[in-house]
Write an enzyme that holds these catalytic residues in place. Structure first.
Site, PDB file in Angstrom:
ATOM      1  N   TYR A  35      -0.099   2.708   0.094  1.00 44.54           N
ATOM      2  CA  TYR A  35       1.267   3.168   0.796  1.00 44.54           C
ATOM      3  C   TYR A  35       1.676   2.087  -0.196  1.00 44.54           C
ATOM      4  O   TYR A  35       2.952   2.312  -1.133  1.00 44.54           O
ATOM      5  CB  TYR A  35       1.264   2.336   2.747  1.00 44.54           C
ATOM      6  CG  TYR A  35       2.670   2.509   3.274  1.00 44.54           C
ATOM      7  CD1 TYR A  35       2.985   3.306   3.908  1.00 44.54           C
ATOM      8  CD2 TYR A  35       3.966   0.882   2.572  1.00 44.54           C
ATOM      9  CE1 TYR A  35       5.257   3.667   4.356  1.00 44.54           C
ATOM     10  CE2 TYR A  35       5.122   0.967   3.820  1.00 44.54           C
ATOM     11  CZ  TYR A  35       4.956   2.470   4.344  1.00 44.54           C
ATOM     12  OH  TYR A  35       6.720   2.079   4.406  1.00 44.54           O
ATOM     13  N   LYS A  65       5.144   3.574  -2.439  1.00 43.35           N
ATOM     14  CA  LYS A  65       6.306   3.131  -2.285  1.00 43.35           C
ATOM     15  C   LYS A  65       7.242   3.181  -4.098  1.00 43.35           C
ATOM     16  O   LYS A  65       8.492   2.612  -4.152  1.00 43.35           O
ATOM     17  CB  LYS A  65       6.928   2.266  -1.257  1.00 43.35           C
ATOM     18  CG  LYS A  65       6.421   2.648   0.242  1.00 43.35           C
ATOM     19  CD  LYS A  65       7.293   4.039   0.383  1.00 43.35           C
ATOM     20  CE  LYS A  65       7.150   4.726   1.320  1.00 43.35           C
ATOM     21  NZ  LYS A  65       8.316   4.853   2.204  1.00 43.35           N
TER      22      LYS A  65
END
Length: 281
Positions: A168, A172
Site C-alpha cells: 500500500y 501511494k
C-alpha cells in the site's frame, strides 16, 4: 481554498466545472462518493467507475437528488480492456472527459517478509498501474478539447511508510511520482496532474478502526486539529484542483491531514510532557 457560490448544503462550487464531464474511479466508496457529489455540486456531469456498480448506484441516486446528471459504468481499473471499454462508454454517453479523479484503491495488509507476489501485484495493479492506465485512456479524450485536469488520490502513507500494509505505502508513493511525470510530459498539451494525499479519514473502509472509543480518542489526539478527517475534507481539495481556480497548479501534492504529518517532533518525550502533548523546544 476560497469558497465561491455555495449550494444549500454548503458545498463549494468552483468555476470551469459546469457541464464538464468528470470521471471518478471508485465512486461507490466513501471518498469517491464525496468527490462525485462535490463535483456534481459545481454542475459537472459525473461518470462513476466502479467494479461494484451497485455501490456506485447509491452515489448516483444522491447526485440525482441534487438535480445533477450522472451515470455508472462497471470498470475494473486493474484490467486494461475494462478501462478502455468504460472510457469509450463515457465518451459516447457524455462526451469527452475534462476531469479524471483517480481514486479507486485496494488495501491488503501484510508483513513484507511473508507477502506473496500475488498480493503485492494485486495492490499495485489497482493503486498504481490502474491510475496510469486510466490517465492514458482519459487523456486521449482531453487533448482534442484543449486539455483537462487529472487529480490522483494518494495518501500520507506514500511519504510516511505504514508498516505491515503490504504494497500500500509503496503504491501511494508511486502515485505521487506518476503525477509529477504526467505533469511534465503532458503539461504542454493542456493537461494538469496533481495529487491529494489524505491523512486519517473516517470512511466505511476505516470505520472499524474507530469502533473503540479509546482508540478513536488517541487517534484524534495525534492530529493538531483534534479530529478525524471527513470525506468532504478530501473532496474540497479535489474540487479545487479540478477547477479553473487551480489553472496554474501542476505537478503538486496537497496533503489534507489536519497537520498530522507535521507532528514528528511532538513524539519526542520531554520533561513534564507526555508524548503527543505540545512542548516548546
Amino acid at each position: 481554498m476560497s469558497r465561491v457560490k455555495t449550494m444549500d448544503n454548503d458545498t463549494p462550487t468552483m468555476p470551469g466545472l459546469k457541464d464538464s464531464v468528470c470521471v471518478v474511479t471508485g465512486a461507490g466508496g466513501g471518498l469517491g462518493r464525496a468527490i462525485a457529489l462535490a463535483l456534481a455540486g459545481s454542475g459537472a456531469r459525473i461518470a462513476m467507475l466502479d467494479r461494484s456498480p451497485a455501490a456506485a448506484e447509491a452515489t448516483l441516486a444522491a447526485i440525482r437528488q441534487t438535480g445533477a446528471d450522472g451515470a455508472v459504468f462497471a470498470c475494473d481499473v486493474s484490467d486494461p480492456a475494462s478501462i478502455e471499454s468504460a472510457a469509450e462508454a463515457c465518451r459516447t454517453q457524455f462526451g469527452p472527459c475534462r476531469v479524471l479523479v483517480n481514486n479507486a484503491a485496494l488495501l491488503r495488509p501484510g508483513a513484507l517478509e511473508t507477502l506473496s507476489p500475488a498480493e503485492w501485484n494485486a495492490v499495485l495493479a489497482v493503486n498504481l498501474t490502474g491510475y496510469f492506465l486510466c490517465a492514458q485512456a482519459f487523456a486521449r479524450q482531453m487533448r482534442p478539447i484543449g486539455g483537462g485536469s487529472i487529480v490522483h488520490v494518494a495518501s500520507v502513507a506514500g511519504t510516511h511508510a505504514q508498516a505491515f500494509s503490504g504494497a500500500y505505502s509503496v503504491s501511494k508513493a508511486g502515485i505521487v511520482m506518476l503525477s509529477r511525470q504526467i505533469a511534465l510530459e503532458w503539461g504542454s498539451q493542456g493537461i494538469r496532474s496533481n495529487v491529494v494525499s489524505p491523512g486519517l479519514v473516517l470512511t466505511p473502509m476505516s470505520q472499524s478502526f474507530y469502533a473503540d472509543p479509546e482508540l478513536k480518542r488517541r487517534r484524534e489526539a495525534a492530529v493538531p486539529q483534534v479530529r478525524i478527517g471527513r470525506p468532504e475534507d478530501i473532496a474540497d481539495a479535489v474540487l479545487f484542483l479540478a477547477s479553473d481556480r487551480a489553472a496554474y497548479v501542476n505537478g503538486e501534492e496537497i496533503t489534507v491531514d489536519g497537520g498530522f504529518t507535521r507532528g514528528l517532533m511532538s513524539l519526542i518525550p520531554r520533561p513534564g510532557h507526555a508524548p503527543g502533548e505540545a512542548a516548546a523546544d
